[in-house]
Design an enzyme around this catalytic site. Structure first.
Site, PDB file in Angstrom:
ATOM      1  N   ASP A 115       0.860  -1.202   0.330  1.00  0.00           N
ATOM      2  CA  ASP A 115       0.524  -0.458  -0.167  1.00  0.00           C
ATOM      3  C   ASP A 115       0.895   1.339   0.361  1.00  0.00           C
ATOM      4  OD1 ASP A 115      -1.942  -0.460  -0.161  1.00  0.00           O
ATOM      5  OD2 ASP A 115      -2.675  -0.454   1.058  1.00  0.00           O
ATOM      6  N   THR A 116       0.720   2.554  -0.010  1.00  0.00           N
ATOM      7  CA  THR A 116       1.734   3.173  -1.207  1.00  0.00           C
ATOM      8  C   THR A 116       0.813   4.393  -1.982  1.00  0.00           C
ATOM      9  OG1 THR A 116       2.999   0.759  -1.083  1.00  0.00           O
ATOM     10  CG2 THR A 116       4.022   2.705  -3.151  1.00  0.00           C
ATOM     11  N   VAL A 117       2.002   5.741  -2.005  1.00  0.00           N
ATOM     12  CA  VAL A 117       1.505   6.556  -3.160  1.00  0.00           C
ATOM     13  C   VAL A 117       2.514   6.967  -3.708  1.00  0.00           C
ATOM     14  CG1 VAL A 117       0.140   7.854  -1.382  1.00  0.00           C
ATOM     15  CG2 VAL A 117       2.553   8.250  -1.326  1.00  0.00           C
ATOM     16  N   SER A 155       5.657   5.510   1.122  1.00  0.00           N
ATOM     17  CA  SER A 155       4.869   4.173   1.137  1.00  0.00           C
ATOM     18  C   SER A 155       5.031   4.122   3.296  1.00  0.00           C
ATOM     19  CB  SER A 155       4.451   3.012   0.324  1.00  0.00           C
ATOM     20  OG  SER A 155       4.282   1.875   1.134  1.00  0.00           O
ATOM     21  N   MET A 194       1.631   1.964  -7.942  1.00  0.00           N
ATOM     22  CA  MET A 194       1.249   1.035  -6.490  1.00  0.00           C
ATOM     23  C   MET A 194       0.784   0.050  -6.394  1.00  0.00           C
ATOM     24  SD  MET A 194      -0.464   5.086  -5.744  1.00  0.00           S
ATOM     25  CE  MET A 194      -0.964   5.969  -6.950  1.00  0.00           C
TER      26      MET A 194
END
Length: 526
Positions: A347-349, A366, A429
């Site tokens: 999970d992460t931008v 992240s 992502m």
């Protein structure tokens, strides 16, 4: 060409600079940095830090980052590894003695030291123009004033809020409830931390009251973290790795990142005639799934902290890809990639910015799983990542957990180049999906001649231990064909990952921005 009678998203065009990311406020702030005279580095940092307020389930200052960039006129890309290390007291033997088989996701065992802030400070000093005070000002403002919770963010928040414990629940729930779309989320204590960083640089985070808050909170939860662990945190410039797929070069981070997995997958897929396959049919999805299984098995065997041991050269070797590809049965799904590939292996931008000088930044940031470990510091509400869950506690494994080591990391920014020039910074992502996502995006572009926006919009599937996750964009007929080939097809409850990209049309002097409709964000330019 897009059918304008159908739902969809147009490519965004601009000539002076552009940002593509997963939240519109972050894209807006990045473009404002460019308009104020900043460069792509300033814009990327400003937007990334704000994403921690806009999408706190995805990222934050308690996490890690990786950066790829290439300045206009340079022939070499720059890679900055902003991933943190395990506390020096970390011991896989001690975890085994407790009867653990893996690193727990929701305890201080999984909390590695945050590396992103050190990387942002170094990146700003070495390559930025405006300075930390200017680039952190928007995030400070929005942390105090608040941000309306966006629809996809609200969806994730609702699904994953159960992991929030203790202080984390106090900081990331509103009166004990999950915020709904349109409600205002504020993080005034984080604004205080960002002010410390703006004033004192990395020392404002890794030393003094902020570091003391993080260490005390982790220790109270049973962690072994020390102030020395935080003070010693340091990012590293590394040499990027790359591989060419049908004339397009894919540039990735070396280990402890998993970019080598994407390059191996590309080399394997080059052994098949993908253009002859339906891009959204079962044949392509099957070949990609089998490639994923074998490449991810190689990842699990070999990728680790490069300061210790890794076999990245083996993964990048063309003969490795050829031998692995030869193991794929076009008519049947394999049950055990580890057993099949043993003969070969013994999970992460995300945010991307291109400025008017065509300097390109590809940055991913992240806290790993949604809301990280579910733990936060008591005073400032800094969410702790659970990146240490990327370690194994298998004795003697290259990626065995240990003090001062970096875990194998899933987050990977990407750059595409032709003849040494960047044509597209991009990122996908989605946790473990990311190498697969890089490959799906690139093959959509190269083999099916999709535009970047079309390549992002296209349906996705991903084979992992729990089965083959398939998005709703695939037809029921294709799903049944995949079951007939032996895949355990699982219709995904939500979208798989998210992507952003900026194509650089040097001939016409135009930037093409593409942004994933699976996220709340957009591409913006000026």
């Amino acid at each position: 060409m897009r059918d304008f009678q159908q739902p969809g998203r147009s490519t965004v065009f601009s000539t002076n600079g552009m940002c593509a990311t997963s939240h519109p406020l972050a894209a807006k702030v990045a473009v404002q940095m460019l308009e104020a005279g900043g460069n792509a580095v300033d814009a990327a940092i400003a937007g990334a830090v704000l994403l921690g307020i806009c999408e706190p389930q995805m990222t934050g200052i308690g996490g890690d980052c990786f950066v790829l960039m290439q300045k206009t006129g340079d022939t070499d890309a720059i890679a900055l590894n902003g991933s943190g290390r395990a506390a020096m007291g970390t011991s896989s033997a001690e975890m085994r003695d407790r009867g653990l088989k893996t690193v727990p996701l929701d305890t201080p065992d999984a909390v590695t030291i945050p590396g992103a802030i050190d990387a942002f400070c170094k990146l700003s000093k070495d390559h930025g123009k405006l300075g930390l005070k200017a680039v952190l000002a928007p995030a400070i403002y929005y942390a105090e004033a608040g941000v309306p919770v966006a629809p996809r963010t609200s969806f994730d928040w609702k699904n994953d809020a159960t992991v929030l414990k203790g202080s984390a629940a106090q900081f990331y729930l509103l009166d004990g409830k999950v915020p709904t779309a349109g409600q205002i989320f504020r993080a005034p204590e984080q604004a205080k931390v960002l002010r410390q960083i703006a004033e004192f640089g990395r020392a404002g985070f890794y030393e003094g009251e902020v570091a003391e808050d993080m260490v005390a909170s982790l220790n109270a939860a049973g962690g072994c973290h020390t102030l020395d662990d935080f003070a010693a945190t340091s990012c590293d410039y590394t040499t990027p790795i790359s591989g060419t797929y049908k004339g397009t070069e894919l540039v990735e981070h070396p280990p402890n990142g998993t970019g080598a997995t994407a390059i191996l997958m590309n080399n394997m897929l080059a052994q098949f005639d993908l253009p002859s396959m339906d891009p959204f049919g079962a044949e392509r999805a099957h070949i990609e799934a089998e490639t994923t299984k074998l490449a991810y098995d190689a990842r699990n065997r070999f990728l680790a902290d490069a300061d210790h041991t890794t076999r990245v050269n083996h993964m990048l070797a063309p003969e490795t890809a050829q031998r692995l590809a030869a193991l794929i049965d076009p008519k049947k799904a394999m049950e055990s990639p580890a057993a099949v590939s043993e003969q070969v292996h013994k999970d992460t931008v995300y945010i991307t910015v291109v400025d008017k000088d065509l300097t390109s930044v590809s940055l991913i940031y992240s806290i790993f799983h949604s809301f990280g470990s579910g733990l936060a510091s008591d005073k400032f509400g800094i969410l702790f990542q659970n990146r240490g869950a990327g370690f194994t506690i298998e004795e003697g494994h290259p990626n065995e957990a240990g003090g001062g080591k970096r875990p194998m990391h899933t987050i990977i920014p990407g750059l595409l180049r032709r003849d040494g020039e960047v044509i597209m910074p991009f990122g996908v992502m989605g946790g473990a999906y990311q190498p697969n996502g890089h490959v799906r995006f690139l093959t959509n572009l190269v083999d099916y001649e999709m535009t970047p926006q079309d390549a992002i919009d296209a349906p996705r599937c991903f084979s992992e231990a729990s089965g083959m996750r398939v998005e709703s964009g695939y037809s029921d007929t294709v799903k049944q064909e995949l079951r007939d080939l032996g895949h355990n097809v699982v219709t995904n409850s939500g979208p798989i990952g998210g992507a952003q990209a900026i194509y650089i049309d040097r001939e016409n002097g135009v930037l093409h921005g593409a942004s994933d409709p699976r996220k709340d964000g957009c591409a913006l330019g000026y």
